[in-house]
Motif scaffolding. Structure first.
Motif, PDB file in Angstrom:
ATOM      1  N   ALA A 147       0.834  -1.206   0.000  1.00  0.00           N
ATOM      2  CA  ALA A 147       0.000   0.000   0.000  1.00  0.00           C
ATOM      3  C   ALA A 147       0.867   1.253   0.000  1.00  0.00           C
ATOM      4  CB  ALA A 147      -0.934  -0.004   1.205  1.00  0.00           C
ATOM      5  N   LEU A 148       1.960   1.209   0.740  1.00  0.00           N
ATOM      6  CA  LEU A 148       2.869   2.347   0.814  1.00  0.00           C
ATOM      7  C   LEU A 148       3.517   2.618  -0.543  1.00  0.00           C
ATOM      8  CD1 LEU A 148       3.933   4.353   2.914  1.00  0.00           C
ATOM      9  CD2 LEU A 148       5.855   2.820   3.307  1.00  0.00           C
ATOM     10  N   ALA A 149       3.839   1.538  -1.272  1.00  0.00           N
ATOM     11  CA  ALA A 149       4.430   1.688  -2.599  1.00  0.00           C
ATOM     12  C   ALA A 149       3.450   2.344  -3.568  1.00  0.00           C
ATOM     13  CB  ALA A 149       4.867   0.327  -3.133  1.00  0.00           C
ATOM     14  N   VAL A 150       2.169   2.154  -3.313  1.00  0.00           N
ATOM     15  CA  VAL A 150       1.138   2.778  -4.160  1.00  0.00           C
ATOM     16  C   VAL A 150       0.910   4.230  -3.766  1.00  0.00           C
ATOM     17  CG1 VAL A 150      -1.309   2.722  -4.801  1.00  0.00           C
ATOM     18  CG2 VAL A 150      -0.015   0.585  -4.625  1.00  0.00           C
ATOM     19  N   ILE A 151       0.826   4.483  -2.469  1.00  0.00           N
ATOM     20  CA  ILE A 151       0.467   5.812  -1.971  1.00  0.00           C
ATOM     21  C   ILE A 151       1.637   6.791  -2.054  1.00  0.00           C
ATOM     22  CG2 ILE A 151      -0.243   7.108   0.076  1.00  0.00           C
ATOM     23  CD1 ILE A 151      -1.693   4.564   0.990  1.00  0.00           C
ATOM     24  N   ALA A 152       2.819   6.349  -1.641  1.00  0.00           N
ATOM     25  CA  ALA A 152       3.979   7.255  -1.577  1.00  0.00           C
ATOM     26  C   ALA A 152       5.217   6.576  -2.150  1.00  0.00           C
ATOM     27  CB  ALA A 152       4.226   7.688  -0.138  1.00  0.00           C
ATOM     28  N   PRO A 153       5.192   6.249  -3.457  1.00  0.00           N
ATOM     29  CA  PRO A 153       6.330   5.545  -4.048  1.00  0.00           C
ATOM     30  C   PRO A 153       7.580   6.418  -4.098  1.00  0.00           C
ATOM     31  CG  PRO A 153       4.801   6.265  -5.758  1.00  0.00           C
ATOM     32  CD  PRO A 153       4.140   6.546  -4.431  1.00  0.00           C
ATOM     33  N   MET A 154       8.669   5.874  -3.589  1.00  0.00           N
ATOM     34  CA  MET A 154       9.965   6.562  -3.641  1.00  0.00           C
ATOM     35  C   MET A 154       9.919   7.941  -2.981  1.00  0.00           C
ATOM     36  SD  MET A 154      11.601   4.195  -5.295  1.00  0.00           S
ATOM     37  CE  MET A 154      13.107   4.971  -5.842  1.00  0.00           C
ATOM     38  N   ALA A 155       9.159   8.066  -1.896  1.00  0.00           N
ATOM     39  CA  ALA A 155       8.978   9.367  -1.238  1.00  0.00           C
ATOM     40  C   ALA A 155      10.130   9.676  -0.290  1.00  0.00           C
ATOM     41  CB  ALA A 155       7.660   9.391  -0.470  1.00  0.00           C
ATOM     42  N   THR A 156      10.674  10.877  -0.391  1.00  0.00           N
ATOM     43  CA  THR A 156      11.696  11.346   0.548  1.00  0.00           C
ATOM     44  C   THR A 156      11.792  12.859   0.455  1.00  0.00           C
ATOM     45  OG1 THR A 156      14.010  11.123   1.252  1.00  0.00           O
ATOM     46  CG2 THR A 156      13.590  11.104  -1.114  1.00  0.00           C
ATOM     47  N   PHE A 157      12.163  13.501   1.560  1.00  0.00           N
ATOM     48  CA  PHE A 157      12.351  14.950   1.581  1.00  0.00           C
ATOM     49  C   PHE A 157      13.812  15.329   1.397  1.00  0.00           C
ATOM     50  CE2 PHE A 157       8.529  14.715   4.577  1.00  0.00           C
ATOM     51  CZ  PHE A 157       7.630  14.949   3.540  1.00  0.00           C
ATOM     52  N   THR A 158      14.656  14.347   1.144  1.00  0.00           N
ATOM     53  CA  THR A 158      16.101  14.585   1.033  1.00  0.00           C
ATOM     54  C   THR A 158      16.576  14.294  -0.385  1.00  0.00           C
ATOM     55  OG1 THR A 158      16.883  12.345   1.513  1.00  0.00           O
ATOM     56  CG2 THR A 158      16.239  13.712   3.390  1.00  0.00           C
ATOM     57  N   LEU A 165      11.911   9.322   4.766  1.00  0.00           N
ATOM     58  CA  LEU A 165      11.506  10.695   4.471  1.00  0.00           C
ATOM     59  C   LEU A 165      12.554  11.702   4.931  1.00  0.00           C
ATOM     60  CD1 LEU A 165       7.716  10.662   5.498  1.00  0.00           C
ATOM     61  CD2 LEU A 165       8.664  10.608   3.180  1.00  0.00           C
ATOM     62  N   ALA A 166      13.097  11.490   6.130  1.00  0.00           N
ATOM     63  CA  ALA A 166      13.986  12.488   6.738  1.00  0.00           C
ATOM     64  C   ALA A 166      15.460  12.307   6.400  1.00  0.00           C
ATOM     65  CB  ALA A 166      13.814  12.455   8.258  1.00  0.00           C
ATOM     66  N   TYR A 167      15.856  11.073   6.073  1.00  0.00           N
ATOM     67  CA  TYR A 167      17.284  10.797   5.858  1.00  0.00           C
ATOM     68  C   TYR A 167      17.558  10.091   4.533  1.00  0.00           C
ATOM     69  CZ  TYR A 167      21.851   8.551   6.410  1.00  0.00           C
ATOM     70  OH  TYR A 167      23.132   8.103   6.205  1.00  0.00           O
ATOM     71  N   GLY A 168      16.739   9.112   4.223  1.00  0.00           N
ATOM     72  CA  GLY A 168      16.980   8.301   3.040  1.00  0.00           C
ATOM     73  C   GLY A 168      17.149   6.850   3.423  1.00  0.00           C
ATOM     74  N   ASP A 169      18.080   6.187   2.778  1.00  0.00           N
ATOM     75  CA  ASP A 169      18.327   4.763   3.003  1.00  0.00           C
ATOM     76  C   ASP A 169      19.572   4.612   3.873  1.00  0.00           C
ATOM     77  OD1 ASP A 169      19.261   2.014   2.604  1.00  0.00           O
ATOM     78  OD2 ASP A 169      17.764   1.909   1.026  1.00  0.00           O
ATOM     79  N   ILE A 170      19.418   4.060   5.074  1.00  0.00           N
ATOM     80  CA  ILE A 170      20.543   3.917   6.005  1.00  0.00           C
ATOM     81  C   ILE A 170      21.650   3.060   5.403  1.00  0.00           C
ATOM     82  CG2 ILE A 170      21.278   3.047   8.254  1.00  0.00           C
ATOM     83  CD1 ILE A 170      18.480   3.628   9.296  1.00  0.00           C
ATOM     84  N   ILE A 171      21.291   1.887   4.907  1.00  0.00           N
ATOM     85  CA  ILE A 171      22.287   0.956   4.382  1.00  0.00           C
ATOM     86  C   ILE A 171      22.891   1.477   3.083  1.00  0.00           C
ATOM     87  CG2 ILE A 171      22.650  -1.371   3.478  1.00  0.00           C
ATOM     88  CD1 ILE A 171      20.488  -2.357   5.383  1.00  0.00           C
ATOM     89  N   LEU A 172      22.034   1.914   2.154  1.00  0.00           N
ATOM     90  CA  LEU A 172      22.529   2.419   0.879  1.00  0.00           C
ATOM     91  C   LEU A 172      23.397   3.662   1.079  1.00  0.00           C
ATOM     92  CD1 LEU A 172      22.449   1.957  -2.169  1.00  0.00           C
ATOM     93  CD2 LEU A 172      20.398   3.395  -2.279  1.00  0.00           C
ATOM     94  N   GLY A 173      22.970   4.520   2.008  1.00  0.00           N
ATOM     95  CA  GLY A 173      23.743   5.720   2.294  1.00  0.00           C
ATOM     96  C   GLY A 173      25.121   5.406   2.825  1.00  0.00           C
ATOM     97  N   ARG A 174      25.213   4.373   3.692  1.00  0.00           N
ATOM     98  CA  ARG A 174      26.502   3.979   4.245  1.00  0.00           C
ATOM     99  C   ARG A 174      27.385   3.355   3.164  1.00  0.00           C
ATOM    100  NH1 ARG A 174      25.763   7.095   7.379  1.00  0.00           N
ATOM    101  NH2 ARG A 174      25.433   6.952   9.629  1.00  0.00           N
ATOM    102  N   LEU A 175      26.783   2.564   2.264  1.00  0.00           N
ATOM    103  CA  LEU A 175      27.552   1.932   1.201  1.00  0.00           C
ATOM    104  C   LEU A 175      28.132   2.970   0.243  1.00  0.00           C
ATOM    105  CD1 LEU A 175      25.296  -1.153   0.315  1.00  0.00           C
ATOM    106  CD2 LEU A 175      27.482  -1.163   1.512  1.00  0.00           C
ATOM    107  N   LEU A 176      27.367   4.056   0.038  1.00  0.00           N
ATOM    108  CA  LEU A 176      27.812   5.109  -0.868  1.00  0.00           C
ATOM    109  C   LEU A 176      28.614   6.188  -0.152  1.00  0.00           C
ATOM    110  CD1 LEU A 176      24.586   5.513  -3.059  1.00  0.00           C
ATOM    111  CD2 LEU A 176      26.667   4.242  -3.596  1.00  0.00           C
ATOM    112  N   GLY A 177      28.765   6.025   1.181  1.00  0.00           N
ATOM    113  CA  GLY A 177      29.552   6.980   1.945  1.00  0.00           C
ATOM    114  C   GLY A 177      28.859   8.313   2.165  1.00  0.00           C
TER     115      GLY A 177
END
Length: 213
Positions: free
Chosen positions: A73-84, A200-212
């Motif tokens: 449902a979240l993928a339908v309502i707010a797909p790829m949603a982030t404020f960053t 929404l507030a930060y992004g992806d914790i794991i992906l962000g760490r992998l990309l530095g």
């Protein structure tokens, strides 16, 4: 949707499928009154690649149907949603929730540590290896009056043993036996809600760490 669903999940540990159908259907219909229908449909379709994965995880029993339907449902309502500007993926909410899932391990360690400090023999009657005791300390604790939890102990030949197999999130009955080692039945929807807020507030914790990032 997620906050109200989390409250219901904590209170009743059950959410009817209609709850997610209503929100998901509403989100889908709202696409057609947007200014860029085609782009929004493509974004939604991309986000929905998470659907077969979470359905498989649900059927395996790693979390409940409500958790799977919430993510769909979240993928339908707010797909790829982030404020960053941080990178995210259709799996970001789920991966963030997986990171938050480590918190109960620390809570269990603290709870068992406090019991040991109080002089309680938390392994009374058990004949187990140190390795299994360490695993038990990580995933559970000895509860006086279990509620919404699964037993992780059994008796073999009159001796207590740890039963450390994975418990199916929907088919396994909750333990009601006093003074039993249990693993808490964590409302995973709470973690999904937290994972989405982090998205929404930060992004992806794991992906962000992998990309530095």
């Amino acid at each position: 949707m997620l906050i109200l669903g989390s409250i219901i999940d904590v209170w009743k540990r059950e959410i009817h499928d209609y709850y997610w159908i209503v929100f998901g259907s509403t989100g889908f219909l709202l696409v057609f009154i947007s200014s860029d229908i085609t782009s929004n449909l493509w974004t939604m379709g991309f986000a929905l690649i998470i659907a077969p994965f979470v359905i498989l995880v649900w059927r395996i029993g790693m979390f409940g149907g409500a958790d799977a339907f919430a993510l769909i449902a979240l993928a339908v309502i707010a797909p790829m949603a982030t404020f960053t500007d941080s990178p995210i993926s259709p799996f970001t909410t789920l991966s963030n929730a997986a990171v938050l899932f480590t918190i109960p391990f620390f809570i269990n360690i603290i709870r068992n540590g406090v019991s040991k400090i109080k002089g309680e023999d938390i392994f009374d009657g058990f004949e187990e290896t140190d390795f299994k005791k360490i695993i038990a300390i990580l995933i559970g604790y000895k509860a006086k009056n279990p509620k919404f939890a699964f037993s992780i102990e059994k008796t073999e030949n009159g001796k207590k043993k740890f039963d450390l197999i994975m418990h199916h999130a929907e088919n396994q009955e909750y333990c009601i036996t006093p003074n039993t080692w249990i693993t808490p039945g964590i409302p995973y929807l709470l973690l999904i809600t937290g994972g989405f807020i982090i998205q929404l507030a930060y992004g992806d914790i794991i992906l962000g760490r992998l990309l530095g990032l």
